[in-house]
Every structure is written in structure tokens, then in C-alpha cells.
Design an enzyme around this catalytic site. Sequence first.
Site, mmCIF file in Angstrom:
data_model
loop_
_atom_site.group_PDB
_atom_site.id
_atom_site.type_symbol
_atom_site.label_atom_id
_atom_site.label_comp_id
_atom_site.label_asym_id
_atom_site.label_seq_id
_atom_site.Cartn_x
_atom_site.Cartn_y
_atom_site.Cartn_z
ATOM 1 N N HIS A 152 0.852 -1.187 0.000
ATOM 2 C CA HIS A 152 0.000 0.000 0.000
ATOM 3 C C HIS A 152 0.885 1.233 0.000
ATOM 4 C CE1 HIS A 152 -3.172 2.829 1.149
ATOM 5 N NE2 HIS A 152 -3.995 1.911 0.657
ATOM 6 N N GLU A 192 -7.808 -5.318 0.010
ATOM 7 C CA GLU A 192 -8.378 -6.119 -1.080
ATOM 8 C C GLU A 192 -8.306 -7.623 -0.837
ATOM 9 O OE1 GLU A 192 -10.037 -4.463 -2.814
ATOM 10 O OE2 GLU A 192 -9.099 -2.791 -3.843
#
Length: 512
Positions: A391, A444
Site C-alpha cells: 500500500h 483487497e
Amino acid sequence: MHTPPVVVAPDLTLSAAAKVLDDNKVGAAAVLDGAGEVIGMVSERDLLHSVGIGHDPHTDSVEQVMAREPFTVNADDSVESALDVFRTHRFRHVPVLDGGHVVGILSIRHLVRVAHIEEVKPAGAAGAAELAPRGLEGVAVAETAVGDVRGEEGFFHYRGYDATELARRCSFEQVWHLLMLGELPTDEQLRAFRRRTVAYRALPEGIAGLLPAVAVLPDYTPLGALRSAVSLTAAAMGTQPTLDITAEQILEDALRMDALVPVLLMRLHRHHQGLPPVEPDPELGYAANYLKMLTGQTPDPVKARAVEQYLILTMDHGFNASTFTARVITSTGSDMGSALTGAIGALAGPLHGGAPSRALAMLDAIGTPDRAEEYLRREIGAGQRLMGFGHRVYKTDDPRSTLLREVAGEVGGDQVEFAKHVEATALRVLNELKPGRRLYTNVEFYAGVVMNSAGIPRDMFTPTFACSRTVGWTAAIAEQAANNRLIRPSALYVGPAAPRPLPDGYGISPAG
Ligand code: ACO
């Protein structure tokens, strides 16, 4: 720096390492091999995280969870250069070496205590712009009161409230009200808000007849179809330039769009499947109604709540690429429909919103637990990215993935244990093959598992994300419009020196 350095051996158990950190009141220790060389760093966060993903603190060792080959600084490096290391790599602790031996541990706190705060320099006198870091990483481009992400802490909030706590305790409508109207609603406000937003689920005149045509276009994708439907719907609503309308009119456009996006998406989906659309059920809240419009059946409450928690967790997330897109479009004074259409386009990219179905595809490709390690090593070795990991902002656990791992466990299904095994293996392999990059599970990975268990088809994962994120986008659009200035940065020209003379004789031939 902290001196003498706190050090541990790689074969120390996790619980013993935690005690060493605790006894010395430090957040991290250097890991030394038999020859006294630094081979890793282990922090409180690594230890906590390792237990969270299933390591046994009494038998597993530091070597299994440490960050390998850590960045180091030299004892005689300047404060500025050390600060640069922290700024660039977002570390919290770095070992300090002298003559190759570790002599201390430097933390960002030590540096902040002694560093000078420098004035931000304006662009050069002749207007020459400074080049921002690639991807605008770490650059604040606006002020916002909608929410924030604190990547180093693994924390994000909506208007000051911990978003994971909101997801644990609140309904979608309560959090929706918070984001759009600035406060958590009282019971009475919530009832009025429900009535208003349920009424906004009604399609504007003319749209129902257009959707079947959109749903059968060649190369249909649900998100592409939704983007087109949002654009059509905004045209049918006649959304006016935000520059020309009041804050109350912007709020009305925003709430209508928030309420309509799931209705549009589900109608398109059903048309594409050759099924009749299911009308929204005014008795059901946002999440349960979402599932009912998908299948026609009133959903199981456990599944509806799991989806509701996912939707709350993904409503907003700081200045992400799609929110930035929505704000850039709004900054031109354009209308709500244009800003949302652009935001959906930004979300469609796999580096932003397109990963949950890919994360599930990765689980399918792995197939069985015994194949995980070999598969993941091969993928990373071939330069592939593992979907659902890494991320831009979180350099520790993504708090959304932590809660969704729990939610996945509550919904159940045979995939959950397998996913946990793949996650633990992926984190170990990433730590080994991509040392120092601080790659953790992102939202996700478990999002796909949760949505799959709730019966949402795979190609509807990212569109489902688009529905909840519409709330964040519309909050950002309203905020931009309320305090607007055109967003118009510049680029550093790197082409051939200008002006260039045109080649002799080059141009349009004289007529005749
Ligand atoms: N798997 C393997 N390696 C990775 C991964 C990953 N998932 N993510 C980053 N890396 C590596 C890169 O290869 C790079 O290594 P290098 O130094 O050897 O070149 C290093 O980590 C830094 O990568 P960047 O590209 O600089 O990281 P950035 O902050 O730009 O990327 C991103 C963040 C796009 C999310 C990235 O981690 C990624 O591609 N992840 C996979 C896709 C994904 O899960 N997307 C959903 C994100 S969550 C959301 O948007 C809602």
C-alpha cells in the site's frame, strides 16, 4: 540514538523478544548473527502482527518475522541525511553502525527532537516549479475535514472517529450521515435521513429504459457500464455546475447519487444476466437492499452485516487517486455527475480498486495450501505483484484487512483458512524477497473472501467498492466546492531544448 543498542539473536522466540523490548522500553531491536553482523530489525509492530497472522509466540523465532537487510546509518552521518532516510523509506527505527558494528538504534523521535524545522520555500523567482516526488507521495495538496489515513500507525478515521470502530458498531446509514452532514445522527435525524435516502433510490425519468442497452454493449464490464450509467443519470437529473449552485443543492445531488449508484449497478447486472431488475426494498437498509437487488431474495442477516461492514470500511480513505480525481474535476466548477464519472474511471485501475477479484484469482491459481510457497516465490521472482499486498500509505497492517479477516471468519466458508495460510506465506516470502519494502496485506485480500462468501459475483467486487466509495467521493466533492480553487499544477519539461527551429522548407506546400 538509543545506546547501547538493544539486540536480539535470530533464533530467540517471539515472546522472549517481546520481553527484551519491554524490559528495555524500546520499540525495536537489531537482530545480530553469530558474527555480530546486523541481519535484521524486529519491532513491536512486527511481533504483534506476526501473532495476528498465526505465528506461535512461544515456538516461532525472530528470524521468521524480522525485516531483513535493514537500512542502516553511520554514527557520523548528519541529522539531515538520517532524516532523509526516514522520510524516503518511512522507517521508524534504523540501526546505527560505527566501523561495521551496531552502536545504537535511531528512532524518528530522536531526530525530531533535534532537527530544525525548515521553512517551505516557494517556487523560484522566475516561477520555476519544484518537481514533486513521483506519484505525489507524501505531498499534501488540500485541507480536508472528511477523514485521514495515518499509514505509519495503521489507523484511519472519518471525521475523527476510528473507521474500524464505526464499522464494528454502526449502520451504513449512520456513517453515511456522518460523512455527508458532518455528525453522527440522533435517532430522529437517522429516521429522517433514511426516509430521504430511500426516496432517492428512485431512478430519474428516462433512465430505466436506457440501462438494458448499456448492459448489452460489446465488451461489457460492470464498472464500465456503471460509469456510463452514472453519466447518463447525471444528465437526466440535470446536475448543474457546482460553481453555480448552493451547498444545499450540492448535498441533494450527492445524496441522490449515493442512493442511485447501487440501484444502477444492480439493474445493469440483472439486465446483463438476462434477468428482470429487482426494485429497491424501502424496508431494507443500504447493505441488505444491495444484496436483495442482486438476487431478489431477502439476504441472510449475517451476510448482510458482513457486506455492510465492508461497505463502511471502504467509504473513504484519504486523498486516494479516485478522490483526488473527483476533487480535480470539481475544482473546475464542473458538476457532480462529471466528477463521479471521472472518479469511477480512476477506481477501475488494478493498482487502485481492481484488485479484490485478482486476489481471489490468485487463491484459485494456488489451489491447495502446499502449493502456496512455490507459487508466491515464482510470482515475485518473475517481477509480479501479489494482489492484495502493499500500500502506498500503510507501511504496517492495513486496519481494514485486520477487521475484514475477522469478518471473513464470522461469515465462514471453506476459503477462510486457506486464505489465512496464503496470507501468512505471502508475508513471509515478501519479507524475504522484498526486504525493507514493508509490504503488508491490504484491504483487497480479505475483501474478495468476504464478498465471495456473501454471494457477490467476482466481477461485482470492484463495482461494490465503487458504491460505498461514492459516499466518500461525494463528501470530497462537496468539500472542494465549498472552498474551491482551480487545481492546476505544472510539469517539468524534459523534452528537446526549446524553442527548436523547424527544419528548412518544412510546412504546408504553397497552394497550387
Ligand atoms: N507484491 C510484490 N512486490 C510489491 C508489491 C506486491 N503486492 N507491492 C509493492 N511491491 C514492491 C515493488 O515491486 C517495489 O519493489 P522494488 O523496490 O524491488 O522495485 C517496492 O515494493 C515498492 O513498490 P512501489 O511500486 O513503489 O509501491 P507503491 O506505493 O507505488 O504501490 C501499490 C502501492 C500500487 C498498492 C502496490 O503495492 C501494488 O501494486 N499492490 C498490488 C495491487 C493491489 O493490491 N492493489 C490494491 C491496493 S488497495 C486500494 O487501492 C484500495
